[in-house]
Design a protein around this motif. Structure first.
Motif, PDB file in Angstrom:
ATOM      1  N   ASP A 182      -3.438 -19.356  -1.818  1.00  0.00           N
ATOM      2  CA  ASP A 182      -4.698 -18.647  -1.608  1.00  0.00           C
ATOM      3  C   ASP A 182      -4.473 -17.329  -0.865  1.00  0.00           C
ATOM      4  OD1 ASP A 182      -5.794 -20.848  -2.773  1.00  0.00           O
ATOM      5  OD2 ASP A 182      -6.894 -21.542  -1.015  1.00  0.00           O
ATOM      6  N   PHE A 183      -5.500 -16.497  -0.884  1.00  0.00           N
ATOM      7  CA  PHE A 183      -5.482 -15.245  -0.126  1.00  0.00           C
ATOM      8  C   PHE A 183      -6.918 -14.864   0.189  1.00  0.00           C
ATOM      9  CE2 PHE A 183      -5.924 -14.084  -4.549  1.00  0.00           C
ATOM     10  CZ  PHE A 183      -6.823 -13.037  -4.544  1.00  0.00           C
ATOM     11  N   TRP A 184      -7.077 -13.871   1.048  1.00  0.00           N
ATOM     12  CA  TRP A 184      -8.389 -13.302   1.329  1.00  0.00           C
ATOM     13  C   TRP A 184      -8.445 -11.888   0.775  1.00  0.00           C
ATOM     14  CZ3 TRP A 184     -12.178 -16.300   2.944  1.00  0.00           C
ATOM     15  CH2 TRP A 184     -11.897 -17.424   3.725  1.00  0.00           C
ATOM     16  N   ILE A 185      -9.586 -11.470   0.284  1.00  0.00           N
ATOM     17  CA  ILE A 185      -9.839 -10.069   0.009  1.00  0.00           C
ATOM     18  C   ILE A 185     -10.954  -9.635   0.945  1.00  0.00           C
ATOM     19  CG2 ILE A 185     -11.339 -10.669  -1.956  1.00  0.00           C
ATOM     20  CD1 ILE A 185     -10.633  -7.911  -3.134  1.00  0.00           C
ATOM     21  N   LYS A 186     -10.687  -8.592   1.711  1.00  0.00           N
ATOM     22  CA  LYS A 186     -11.626  -8.162   2.741  1.00  0.00           C
ATOM     23  C   LYS A 186     -11.975  -6.698   2.530  1.00  0.00           C
ATOM     24  CE  LYS A 186     -12.385  -8.098   7.738  1.00  0.00           C
ATOM     25  NZ  LYS A 186     -11.840  -8.452   9.062  1.00  0.00           N
ATOM     26  N   ALA A 187     -13.264  -6.407   2.387  1.00  0.00           N
ATOM     27  CA  ALA A 187     -13.750  -5.042   2.240  1.00  0.00           C
ATOM     28  C   ALA A 187     -14.303  -4.576   3.581  1.00  0.00           C
ATOM     29  CB  ALA A 187     -14.833  -4.962   1.165  1.00  0.00           C
ATOM     30  N   VAL A 188     -13.832  -3.429   4.033  1.00  0.00           N
ATOM     31  CA  VAL A 188     -14.241  -2.897   5.334  1.00  0.00           C
ATOM     32  C   VAL A 188     -14.728  -1.459   5.141  1.00  0.00           C
ATOM     33  CG1 VAL A 188     -12.604  -4.352   6.573  1.00  0.00           C
ATOM     34  CG2 VAL A 188     -11.906  -2.064   5.846  1.00  0.00           C
ATOM     35  N   PRO A 189     -15.514  -0.924   6.076  1.00  0.00           N
ATOM     36  CA  PRO A 189     -15.954   0.477   5.977  1.00  0.00           C
ATOM     37  C   PRO A 189     -14.757   1.421   5.914  1.00  0.00           C
ATOM     38  CG  PRO A 189     -17.225  -0.703   7.637  1.00  0.00           C
ATOM     39  CD  PRO A 189     -16.119  -1.620   7.236  1.00  0.00           C
ATOM     40  N   PRO A 190     -14.906   2.573   5.256  1.00  0.00           N
ATOM     41  CA  PRO A 190     -13.782   3.505   5.078  1.00  0.00           C
ATOM     42  C   PRO A 190     -13.077   3.898   6.373  1.00  0.00           C
ATOM     43  CG  PRO A 190     -15.605   4.136   3.667  1.00  0.00           C
ATOM     44  CD  PRO A 190     -16.113   3.020   4.528  1.00  0.00           C
ATOM     45  N   ASP A 221      -9.181   3.297   7.178  1.00  0.00           N
ATOM     46  CA  ASP A 221      -8.255   4.381   7.511  1.00  0.00           C
ATOM     47  C   ASP A 221      -7.473   4.068   8.784  1.00  0.00           C
ATOM     48  OD1 ASP A 221      -8.957   5.830   5.290  1.00  0.00           O
ATOM     49  OD2 ASP A 221     -10.453   7.073   6.337  1.00  0.00           O
ATOM     50  N   ARG A 222      -8.138   3.516   9.787  1.00  0.00           N
ATOM     51  CA  ARG A 222      -7.424   3.138  11.012  1.00  0.00           C
ATOM     52  C   ARG A 222      -6.366   2.086  10.710  1.00  0.00           C
ATOM     53  NH1 ARG A 222     -12.700   3.152  13.340  1.00  0.00           N
ATOM     54  NH2 ARG A 222     -12.758   0.866  13.230  1.00  0.00           N
ATOM     55  N   TRP A 223      -6.743   1.121   9.885  1.00  0.00           N
ATOM     56  CA  TRP A 223      -5.781   0.068   9.516  1.00  0.00           C
ATOM     57  C   TRP A 223      -4.615   0.640   8.723  1.00  0.00           C
ATOM     58  CZ3 TRP A 223      -4.322  -1.900   4.710  1.00  0.00           C
ATOM     59  CH2 TRP A 223      -3.586  -3.092   4.746  1.00  0.00           C
ATOM     60  N   HIS A 281      -3.332   3.487   8.885  1.00  0.00           N
ATOM     61  CA  HIS A 281      -2.440   4.260   9.744  1.00  0.00           C
ATOM     62  C   HIS A 281      -1.703   3.396  10.756  1.00  0.00           C
ATOM     63  CE1 HIS A 281      -4.610   7.726   8.111  1.00  0.00           C
ATOM     64  NE2 HIS A 281      -3.654   8.491   8.620  1.00  0.00           N
ATOM     65  N   GLY A 282      -1.817   2.102  10.628  1.00  0.00           N
ATOM     66  CA  GLY A 282      -1.054   1.203  11.496  1.00  0.00           C
ATOM     67  C   GLY A 282      -1.879   0.365  12.444  1.00  0.00           C
ATOM     68  N   GLY A 283      -3.200   0.508  12.406  1.00  0.00           N
ATOM     69  CA  GLY A 283      -4.043  -0.277  13.285  1.00  0.00           C
ATOM     70  C   GLY A 283      -4.183  -1.715  12.796  1.00  0.00           C
ATOM     71  N   SER A 284      -4.871  -2.527  13.561  1.00  0.00           N
ATOM     72  CA  SER A 284      -4.997  -3.933  13.219  1.00  0.00           C
ATOM     73  C   SER A 284      -6.448  -4.391  13.181  1.00  0.00           C
ATOM     74  CB  SER A 284      -4.240  -4.807  14.218  1.00  0.00           C
ATOM     75  OG  SER A 284      -4.728  -4.584  15.538  1.00  0.00           O
ATOM     76  N   ALA A 285      -7.401  -3.448  13.253  1.00  0.00           N
ATOM     77  CA  ALA A 285      -8.802  -3.838  13.345  1.00  0.00           C
ATOM     78  C   ALA A 285      -9.321  -4.485  12.087  1.00  0.00           C
ATOM     79  CB  ALA A 285      -9.650  -2.608  13.692  1.00  0.00           C
ATOM     80  N   ALA A 286      -8.766  -4.140  10.935  1.00  0.00           N
ATOM     81  CA  ALA A 286      -9.343  -4.605   9.676  1.00  0.00           C
ATOM     82  C   ALA A 286      -8.985  -6.044   9.331  1.00  0.00           C
ATOM     83  CB  ALA A 286      -8.877  -3.696   8.542  1.00  0.00           C
ATOM     84  N   VAL A 287      -7.929  -6.580   9.878  1.00  0.00           N
ATOM     85  CA  VAL A 287      -7.486  -7.908   9.475  1.00  0.00           C
ATOM     86  C   VAL A 287      -7.995  -8.961  10.416  1.00  0.00           C
ATOM     87  CG1 VAL A 287      -5.462  -9.341   8.998  1.00  0.00           C
ATOM     88  CG2 VAL A 287      -5.442  -6.914   8.435  1.00  0.00           C
ATOM     89  N   TYR A 290       0.850  -1.196   0.000  1.00  0.00           N
ATOM     90  CA  TYR A 290       0.000   0.000   0.000  1.00  0.00           C
ATOM     91  C   TYR A 290       0.888   1.249   0.000  1.00  0.00           C
ATOM     92  CZ  TYR A 290      -3.724  -3.270   1.279  1.00  0.00           C
ATOM     93  OH  TYR A 290      -4.628  -4.313   1.298  1.00  0.00           O
ATOM     94  N   PRO A 291       1.375   1.684  -1.167  1.00  0.00           N
ATOM     95  CA  PRO A 291       2.303   2.824  -1.207  1.00  0.00           C
ATOM     96  C   PRO A 291       1.680   4.138  -0.749  1.00  0.00           C
ATOM     97  CG  PRO A 291       1.614   2.210  -3.428  1.00  0.00           C
ATOM     98  CD  PRO A 291       1.117   1.134  -2.510  1.00  0.00           C
ATOM     99  N   GLN A 292       0.363   4.255  -0.777  1.00  0.00           N
ATOM    100  CA  GLN A 292      -0.301   5.491  -0.351  1.00  0.00           C
ATOM    101  C   GLN A 292      -0.660   5.478   1.131  1.00  0.00           C
ATOM    102  OE1 GLN A 292      -3.537   5.151  -3.111  1.00  0.00           O
ATOM    103  NE2 GLN A 292      -2.565   6.479  -4.635  1.00  0.00           N
ATOM    104  N   SER A 293      -0.417   4.371   1.793  1.00  0.00           N
ATOM    105  CA  SER A 293      -0.752   4.265   3.208  1.00  0.00           C
ATOM    106  C   SER A 293       0.224   5.081   4.049  1.00  0.00           C
ATOM    107  CB  SER A 293      -0.705   2.796   3.641  1.00  0.00           C
ATOM    108  OG  SER A 293      -0.672   2.670   5.045  1.00  0.00           O
TER     109      SER A 293
END
Length: 208
Positions: free
Chosen positions: A186-194, A198-200, A202-208, A99-102
């Motif tokens: 294999d891999f997962w693709i996970k869609a989460v609310p914006p 954003d928290r993820w 910025h370094g958070g771990s809630a999305a995974v 994620y180069p824009q993260s």
């Protein structure tokens, strides 16, 4: 999902056209065989039927090519001038998502052994541009439930865009045989609310 809807529309229409052409060909073939058995003529017939047949097939071919190209444009068209970029790298035998824009320069990878499967995290409602390449041999990123599939080549970048309109998690896999552990890639693709994304990012771990 937009991709899945477009794929379903194109597949349904092309299946109907193919089935209709097949039935017409069978009908014409049966008619020609019956007619030639019942008629004896020393004069060669004028090729009107053949010309009509070729013209009809050409018209169907042009229509299908134009229709498919238009739907493909709809599928990959994005009005977002700055989509979220994700760099996808396939390797023997797993994936890396960068994620180069993260702000935290997030990067997700794994070994694809057991439960160590990487997750491609994206926000809902936002256009995401995937840039695919390979570190070694040809791989193919495939998400069956979402109808997304594209090859990843060494020394080359393929791009496509996706927009997921609802939160969820879907299984993806490699669709190009790439060696001994291809079946575990294999891999997962996970869609989460914006906000969660954003928290993820910025370094958070809630999305995974």
């Amino acid at each position: 999902m937009r991709q899945r809807q477009i794929f379903g529309t194109v597949f349904t229409l092309e299946a109907i056209v193919a089935g209709g052409v097949f039935l017409v060909i069978l009908g014409v073939l049966a008619w020609v065989l019956a007619r030639r058995r019942s008629e004896v003529s020393d004069r060669p017939e004028r090729p009107r039927l053949e010309a009509f047949y070729v013209g009809a097939l050409a018209a169907f071919a042009v229509f299908l090519v134009a229709w498919t190209a238009w739907q493909n444009h709809r599928e990959h068209h994005t009005a977002d001038p700055a989509p979220l970029r994700v760099d996808v790298t396939g390797f023997q035998w797993c994936w890396t998502f960068g994620y180069p824009q993260s702000p935290a320069h997030r990067s997700v990878t794994g070994t694809c052994k057991g439960k160590d499967i990487p997750t491609l995290v994206v926000p809902t409602g936002r256009t995401v541009q995937l840039r695919l390449t390979s570190r070694d041999v040809i791989h193919s990123l495939w998400v069956p439930d979402l109808r997304y599939k594209m090859d990843a080549f060494p020394h080359h970048v393929n791009t496509f865009t996706l927009t997921l309109d609802r939160a969820g998690r879907w299984r993806g896999r490699c669709a190009e045989f790439c060696g001994q552990r291809h079946s575990t890639m294999d891999f997962w693709i996970k869609a989460v609310p914006p906000r969660e994304y954003d928290r993820w990012a910025h370094g958070g771990s809630a999305a995974v």
